[in-house]
Design a protein around this motif. Structure first.
Motif, short mmCIF file in Angstrom:
data_model
loop_
_atom_site.label_atom_id
_atom_site.label_comp_id
_atom_site.label_asym_id
_atom_site.label_seq_id
_atom_site.Cartn_x
_atom_site.Cartn_y
_atom_site.Cartn_z
N PRO A 89 -18.12 -3.01 -5.84
CA PRO A 89 -18.94 -1.80 -5.88
C PRO A 89 -18.87 -0.98 -4.58
N LYS A 90 -18.57 -1.65 -3.46
CA LYS A 90 -18.44 -0.94 -2.17
C LYS A 90 -17.08 -0.27 -2.03
N GLY A 91 -16.16 -0.56 -2.95
CA GLY A 91 -14.84 0.05 -2.88
C GLY A 91 -13.78 -0.82 -2.24
N THR A 92 -14.14 -2.04 -1.82
CA THR A 92 -13.13 -2.93 -1.26
C THR A 92 -12.20 -3.39 -2.38
N LEU A 93 -10.95 -3.63 -2.02
CA LEU A 93 -9.94 -3.99 -3.01
C LEU A 93 -9.38 -5.38 -2.75
N LEU A 94 -9.22 -6.14 -3.82
CA LEU A 94 -8.56 -7.44 -3.78
C LEU A 94 -7.38 -7.33 -4.73
N ASN A 95 -6.20 -7.67 -4.23
CA ASN A 95 -4.99 -7.53 -5.02
C ASN A 95 -4.20 -8.83 -5.00
N LEU A 96 -3.70 -9.25 -6.16
CA LEU A 96 -2.80 -10.39 -6.26
C LEU A 96 -1.46 -9.84 -6.74
N SER A 97 -0.42 -10.05 -5.94
CA SER A 97 0.91 -9.49 -6.23
C SER A 97 2.00 -10.53 -6.07
N ILE A 98 3.13 -10.26 -6.72
CA ILE A 98 4.36 -11.00 -6.45
C ILE A 98 5.13 -10.13 -5.47
N VAL A 99 5.55 -10.71 -4.35
CA VAL A 99 6.20 -9.92 -3.30
C VAL A 99 7.58 -10.47 -2.96
N PRO A 100 8.47 -9.60 -2.51
CA PRO A 100 9.81 -10.06 -2.12
C PRO A 100 9.77 -10.81 -0.79
N GLU A 101 10.80 -11.57 -0.54
CA GLU A 101 10.96 -12.27 0.74
C GLU A 101 11.08 -11.27 1.87
N GLY A 102 10.42 -11.51 2.99
CA GLY A 102 10.58 -10.70 4.18
C GLY A 102 9.90 -9.35 4.16
N PHE A 103 8.83 -9.20 3.39
CA PHE A 103 8.11 -7.93 3.38
C PHE A 103 7.35 -7.78 4.70
N GLY A 104 6.90 -6.56 5.01
CA GLY A 104 6.18 -6.35 6.26
C GLY A 104 5.17 -5.23 6.14
N PHE A 105 4.30 -5.14 7.15
CA PHE A 105 3.27 -4.13 7.20
C PHE A 105 3.28 -3.51 8.60
N PRO A 106 4.00 -2.40 8.79
CA PRO A 106 4.17 -1.83 10.12
C PRO A 106 2.90 -1.25 10.74
N CYS A 107 1.91 -0.88 9.96
CA CYS A 107 0.70 -0.26 10.51
C CYS A 107 -0.47 -1.23 10.62
N LEU A 108 -0.15 -2.53 10.67
CA LEU A 108 -1.18 -3.54 10.81
C LEU A 108 -0.88 -4.43 12.02
N LYS A 109 -1.93 -4.78 12.75
CA LYS A 109 -1.81 -5.64 13.93
C LYS A 109 -2.45 -6.99 13.60
N GLU A 110 -1.73 -8.08 13.86
CA GLU A 110 -2.23 -9.41 13.54
C GLU A 110 -3.36 -9.81 14.48
N ILE A 111 -4.47 -10.29 13.91
CA ILE A 111 -5.61 -10.78 14.67
C ILE A 111 -5.57 -12.31 14.73
N SER A 112 -5.30 -12.94 13.58
CA SER A 112 -5.20 -14.41 13.57
C SER A 112 -4.38 -14.85 12.37
N GLU A 113 -3.92 -16.11 12.43
CA GLU A 113 -3.14 -16.69 11.34
C GLU A 113 -3.44 -18.17 11.29
#
Length: 192
Positions: A89-113
């Motif tokens: 209801p707040k507009g947050t999104l949860l997505n489950l996807s099948i993704v290719p090997e080696g995908f990336g997110f250039p506009c995101l900075k890692e906080i923890s893993e």
């Protein structure tokens, strides 16, 4: 010569005297406990499962999880690799996807893993990322994303959860509750 034979005897006597003194001191300082002890009865508290009444999603690839009742399946355009996108209801999104090997997110900075185990069966990597603001990323809103990547039946799956950074404390708890409900079915259901 007699002095060397006396030294061990003196040492043994000293140890015996110290041990006897410690025993006597200890027995005099022991607390006398009452013969009948009245303690309040503590009944085991039943912890309720916060996810017990949630809706259940079962994918065609055999992944099942629960999500809050007030969430809806998003009708927005989804990428071809997306199995489901849920919207709170707040507009947050949860997505489950099948993704290719080696995908990336250039506009995101890692906080923890961290490495986690889903349903005591499947090893996954849970990464918390923060959006990088700026013209090249096209956003000024501070968002946080949790990504959970796992492999099942030779496919890479990605769970992504995006929310405003000021909501991170409650949203991190919520995604952990959702992740705790993941199950992997032996015979996948053929309906999404």
């Amino acid at each position: 010569m007699k002095q060397k034979g006396i030294a061990p005897i003196i040492i043994i006597l000293l140890i015996a005297v110290v041990a006897a003194g410690a025993y006597l001191f200890g027995t005099k300082n022991i607390l006398k406990l009452p013969t009948s002890l009245s303690l309040p009865l503590i009944s085991p508290s039943s912890t309720t499962d916060p996810t017990a009444s949630w809706k259940t999603y079962t994918s065609k690839v055999g992944v099942e999880f629960k999500y809050p009742n007030d969430w809806t399946q998003s009708q927005e355009q989804q990428p071809n690799s997306s199995l489901i996108t849920l919207k709170s209801p707040k507009g947050t999104l949860l997505n489950l996807s099948i993704v290719p090997e080696g995908f990336g997110f250039p506009c995101l900075k890692e906080i923890s893993e961290e490495k986690i185990i889903l349903n005591n069966k499947v090893e996954a990597t849970k990464t918390i990322l923060e959006t990088v603001s700026g013209d090249e990323c096209g956003t000024s809103e501070q968002m946080e994303t949790i990504l959970v990547l796992f492999t099942l039946t030779n496919n890479n799956y990605l769970i992504s959860y995006l929310y405003p950074i000021e909501e991170k404390n409650t949203e991190r708890i919520l995604i952990d509750q959702i992740l705790s409900t993941f199950k992997f079915l032996e015979t996948p259901n053929r309906t999404p």
